[in-house]
Motif scaffolding. Structure first.
Motif, mmCIF file in Angstrom:
data_model
loop_
_atom_site.group_PDB
_atom_site.id
_atom_site.type_symbol
_atom_site.label_atom_id
_atom_site.label_comp_id
_atom_site.label_asym_id
_atom_site.label_seq_id
_atom_site.Cartn_x
_atom_site.Cartn_y
_atom_site.Cartn_z
ATOM 1 N N ILE A 31 8.666 2.948 3.705
ATOM 2 C CA ILE A 31 7.408 2.245 3.443
ATOM 3 C C ILE A 31 7.208 1.038 4.365
ATOM 4 N N LYS A 38 0.833 -1.206 0.000
ATOM 5 C CA LYS A 38 0.000 0.000 0.000
ATOM 6 C C LYS A 38 0.868 1.257 0.000
ATOM 7 N N LYS A 39 1.848 1.298 0.867
ATOM 8 C CA LYS A 39 2.716 2.472 0.964
ATOM 9 C C LYS A 39 3.551 2.638 -0.307
ATOM 10 N N ASP A 47 9.892 8.002 -6.325
ATOM 11 C CA ASP A 47 8.454 8.245 -6.221
ATOM 12 C C ASP A 47 7.973 9.075 -7.394
ATOM 13 N N SER A 48 6.705 9.428 -7.378
ATOM 14 C CA SER A 48 6.118 10.141 -8.506
ATOM 15 C C SER A 48 6.727 11.525 -8.701
ATOM 16 N N LYS A 88 -1.850 -4.347 -7.498
ATOM 17 C CA LYS A 88 -1.206 -3.293 -8.296
ATOM 18 C C LYS A 88 0.268 -3.603 -8.529
ATOM 19 N N TYR A 91 -3.736 -3.114 -3.444
ATOM 20 C CA TYR A 91 -2.348 -2.656 -3.522
ATOM 21 C C TYR A 91 -1.404 -3.810 -3.866
ATOM 22 N N VAL A 93 2.710 1.673 -3.402
ATOM 23 C CA VAL A 93 1.839 2.157 -4.474
ATOM 24 C C VAL A 93 1.539 3.642 -4.285
ATOM 25 N N GLU A 94 1.307 4.031 -3.045
ATOM 26 C CA GLU A 94 1.031 5.447 -2.775
ATOM 27 C C GLU A 94 2.223 6.340 -3.090
ATOM 28 N N LYS A 95 3.436 5.754 -3.033
ATOM 29 C CA LYS A 95 4.643 6.515 -3.406
ATOM 30 C C LYS A 95 4.891 6.491 -4.913
ATOM 31 N N GLY A 96 4.139 5.644 -5.620
ATOM 32 C CA GLY A 96 4.330 5.555 -7.064
ATOM 33 C C GLY A 96 5.321 4.506 -7.507
#
Length: 901
Positions: free
Chosen positions: A596, A461-462, A585-586, A500, A497, A464-467
């Motif tokens: 993460i 999850k962390k 990251d993004s 993903k 997640y 994916v949230e970081k890209g």
């Protein structure tokens, strides 16, 4: 000895055999290890003056004097657990025994399990499809198509035999199903209106049966051969074991997982030496050790070499039983019975042990194990340097971004030695030494543990949230041990997640850990072979032996589920996850593992999602199966009508068998089929993994009209001896010293001097009626309880295996198949005797053999010189000697069941 007593629980009177009453007559047992108290109760309950005597009981009590007792006992477990790879040949043998009894003019229905048997189909699903939402359905569909003949046979067995239940495919891993549903801690049954209670005990046809030790259940893995005898009413013959106490204190630090703990325990116990011994965990640290963590440690008993890794029952046991849906009456019975019998763990318990070790769990650090043995623990911070040192890479590590894309749309650097350019799905990247090509959350060991599974989901999850995304060359998969796992990951909102990042559900089974990792994409495998790349798998399993996970992957690393996800992101073992970034990251900023990694509080909050209703829902109809399973047509009749099949064949073990055994003949001028080194595992010996088209087994299947795409695995064809004997000693990583510098199942046929497949050589020797021996080093037969490692050895014509030492289960299996295990005298081995494999061996005195005898073995060298060595016979007990004299344990049992022995 009269020790019967009555225990009233929830209004029901249970008859039980009281250990305190027995102690009044035998002596104090307060300090006896609780695992030995279980054995003592078993003997007390089965005392008959013949197979179990008062002297046997006294020997266990007197064990306390020096932590040792040189006495053979007859142990009778309450039940048997099987998985399908070992279970199918077990049922094939039962069917063959019925046919043999019929040929002898007796009633075939005399062959029936006398103890409850549960077979869980968990070893057949392969990771053919992955990283998509349909992967699970696709893999199950493929599994059902591939294994239809095997599953039809098992469905016949389920209706033909009493006391035999099958858990259908797509349900879970046998050890996790055992932990979550089958295991009771205290077993009970009703006989003529009387209720009996006694400890839940079992043997299983998989070495990781020990996982149930975490629930206070004494059980361990045996070969399929020995399990068949147990289910047919024969006792397990064993020496009273030494018991090593392992004291746990303290707590795990923030960021440290149960996997890190178990790898540390495995390393410590393997260094101490516990082969053939019980390990019992004690200490006040157990009060805060969740049962899932205990089960994770117990699961790895085969990796640290012990017979079992036992955790006594306590409040945590009851808590887990309630959560996993056991009835209130069952939980009450467990508490009342274990307390009445002195089996309950009390704070401050300090039993007498043969030896002790201790670990403060606060000292455990983040670790992996590899590259080819589960006891070779490496701290996470040392993985990068260890990998480089291990392989002496000619290409210097290129830092944290080694082997990864330069950036979105960026061109990779020109390929250097040890690097291969790969194009995949329109992307081009460089694959190099150390690339992680398989990242698998798999195996009973860790997928039974909500804390590490939730940690993996939270880390995903962390990430994916970081890209972050997994690297494109990584084959990722999620294969939980039960459907409860997917329920709680879904309830915690973590499944999207994991998906993903490519960790979609691929099946409920052992998958990667047993070699069912499925194929790598062609461009990846071609690149590995083109560059002779040393690449890696990272898996949350318990086995990482050479050639096991995938034939193209030379190094395999055991890790916790969150670290499996992390390495899928990094894509390389040449990244130091403690100091180098996983990616960007993004916003283009580097992301580190510490950024993460979930906190203990986050993990604990997620674990609260696990609830009793999940267990009750998933196990409410555990034996029913899906529509595909239920639609399989079932053969009728008590004797199996063997079809024309390349999966199920009538084995030749009972051909020509009479009601009385023939006298055992000496071995004259046996040739050497293979000469092997140290730590040869049952994975090296037994057919496992994929079947190569050019191998003897592949040739056999092609000759029988099977296309290579339909070969399936060796494991799936364990019911066909023609395939399995051709695959024995055929592992791609086995090294036969008779053909130096060659990997794979090759040997020299000495009379002709030709190099050929071991199977082909064995058949040449058989034509000339030449007996065979195998010569080996230390720890021969390490690993899983693979019965075909012994069955295949027998069918190839091997009369004896001569080694420096044997692992417990395989030695027992060799005896069970009528193969003589001999051990070199101390200080003597194949090297001191200057053996090349060109010698012949004559073994005499077998008709007068006794357990543990020295056996004269005359070695004749190519120049005609001779030397006679007094080898130690590793037939260890009287029961084993009886099996050997009958030609094997199944022959002995069959004759017993029809009154001929």
């Amino acid at each position: 000895m009269d020790a019967k007593s009555v225990l009233n629980v929830a209004g029901t009177d249970y008859t039980f055999y009281s250990l305190p009453q027995a102690a009044d007559q035998l002596g104090d047992i307060q300090k006896l290890p609780k695992s030995l108290k279980v054995l003592l109760e078993n003997l007390l309950r089965h005392q008959d003056g013949d197979t179990v005597t008062r002297e046997d009981l006294q020997a266990i009590v007197d064990w306390q004097k020096d932590g040792h007792a040189d006495r053979e006992i007859a142990y009778r477990p309450a039940r048997v657990l099987m998985q399908d790879f070992t279970g199918v040949p077990g049922v094939v043998d039962l069917a063959a025994m019925r046919a043999a009894v019929s040929e002898l003019g007796d009633d075939p229905e005399k062959i029936n399990p006398l103890s409850p048997v549960d077979l869980v189909i968990d070893h057949s699903v392969m990771v053919d499809r992955y990283a998509n939402d349909e992967a699970f359905k696709q893999n199950v569909d493929i599994e059902m198509q591939r294994n239809h003949e095997r599953y039809a046979f098992l469905r016949w067995g389920q209706q033909a035999f009493d006391n035999f239940s099958v858990v259908p495919p797509g349900t879970g891993i046998c050890h996790q199903v055992n932990l979550e549903y089958l295991g009771r801690t205290v077993w009970s049954h009703e006989d003529k209106g009387e209720h009996f209670a006694y400890p839940d005990t079992l043997v299983g046809t998989d070495s990781h049966t020990t996982m149930i030790n975490g629930l206070g259940v004494l059980g361990w893995g045996v070969g399929g051969i020995e399990a068949e005898a147990a289910m047919l009413g024969q006792p397990v013959s064993m020496l009273i074991p030494e018991v090593v106490g392992f004291k746990l204190t303290g707590k795990l630090r923030e960021g440290i997982t149960a996997t890190d703990l178990v790898l540390t325990v495995t390393e410590m116990l393997r260094q101490h030496g516990v082969v053939g011994k019980f390990v019992e965990f004690y200490g006040d640290g157990l009060a805060d050790l969740p049962l899932a963590d205990r089960a994770t440690i117990a699961n790895m008993a085969p990796e640290y070499g012990a017979t079992c890794g036992f955790f006594p029952a306590d409040a945590e046991t009851l808590k887990y039983m309630r959560q996993s849906g056991r009835s209130d009456d069952q939980v009450e019975l467990v508490e009342a019975y274990t307390k009445a019998q002195g089996l309950w763990r009390e704070a401050g318990d300090e039993p007498i042990f043969t030896a002790t070790l201790a670990l403060d769990m606060g000292d455990v650090e983040s670790s992996l194990a590899g590259p080819k043995r589960p006891q070779d623990r490496v701290a996470l911070s040392q993985i990068k340097s260890h990998f480089g040192d291990l392989l002496d890479l000619s290409v210097a590590p290129a830092g944290g971004d080694a082997g990864r894309l330069e950036g979105e749309g960026g061109a990779p650097a020109p390929a250097a030695p040890g690097e291969v350019e790969v194009e995949l799905d329109g992307e081009t990247f460089t694959l190099s030494h150390g690339a992680v090509v398989i990242a698998a959350i798999t195996s009973c060991t860790n997928t039974s543990n909500p804390s590490v599974m939730m940690a993996a989901g939270l880390l995903a999850k962390k990430a994916v949230e970081k890209g972050l995304m997994r690297q494109p060359w990584v084959k990722s998969s999620l294969a939980p041990g039960s459907k409860v796992v997917t329920d709680y990951l879904e309830a915690a909102g973590l499944t999207p997640y994991l998906n993903k990042l490519g960790f979609n559900l691929v099946g409920y089974g052992c998958t990667t850990c047993i070699g069912n990792s499925g194929p790598l994409l062609d461009p990846i495998e071609n690149a590995i072979r083109k560059g002779d790349l040393t690449v890696a798998s990272v898996l949350s399993g318990n086995r990482n032996f050479e050639g096991r996970v995938h034939p193209a992957v030379k190094t395999n690393w055991l890790a916790s589920p969150p670290l499996v996800v992390a390495y899928a992101l990094a894509g390389s073992m040449r990244v130091d996850l403690t100091s180098e970034s996983l990616g960007r990251d993004s916003d283009g900023q580097p992301v580190y593992l510490k950024d993460i990694w979930p906190s203990q509080a986050e993990i604990a909050e997620a674990v609260e999602q696990v609830n009793t209703e999940m267990f009750r829902k998933e196990y409410g109809a555990v034996f029913d199966g899906d529509e595909a399973w239920q639609s399989i047509e079932v053969a009728k009749g008590q004797i199996y009508d063997w079809p024309d099949s390349t999966y199920i064949q009538h084995p030749p073990f009972f051909e020509g068998m009479g009601r009385e055994p023939d006298q055992v003949e000496d071995v004259h001028k046996a040739s050497v089929l293979a000469m092997l080194g140290d730590s040869v595992t049952t994975d090296h010996i037994s057919p496992a993994g994929s079947i190569k088209p050019e191998s003897p087994a592949g040739r056999y299947l092609k000759d029988n009209g099977v296309e290579p795409k339909d070969f399936n695995s060796y494991g799936s064809r364990r019911g066909n001896h023609e395939v399995m004997m051709r695959g024995t000693f055929a592992n791609v990583r086995i090294r036969n010293e008779m053909v130096p510098g060659v990997e794979g199942g090759e040997t020299r046929h000495i009379p002709s001097g030709e190099q050929m497949a071991i199977y082909d050589a064995a058949m040449r020797y058989a034509e000339d009626q030449t007996p065979l021996v195998v010569v080996a080093g230390k720890e021969y037969g390490t690993g899983s309880s693979r019965d075909w490692a012994a069955k295949g050895t027998r069918l190839l014509g091997v009369r004896a295996v001569i080694a420096e030492s044997f692992e417990r289960i395989h030695r027992s299996n060799l005896v069970g198949m009528g193969v003589l295990p001999l051990q070199f005298p101390e200080g003597t081995n194949r090297e001191t005797l200057k053996l090349t494999g060109e010698e012949t061996f004559t073994i005499t005195g077998l008709a007068e053999l006794h357990a543990g005898d020295e056996v004269n073995t005359t070695i004749t060298y190519p120049d005609g010189q001779e030397t006679t060595v007094a080898m130690r016979c590793r037939i260890d007990t009287g029961n084993e000697l009886a099996y050997f004299r009958h030609g094997g344990i199944l022959h002995y049992v069959l004759r017993r069941m029809i009154g001929a022995a």
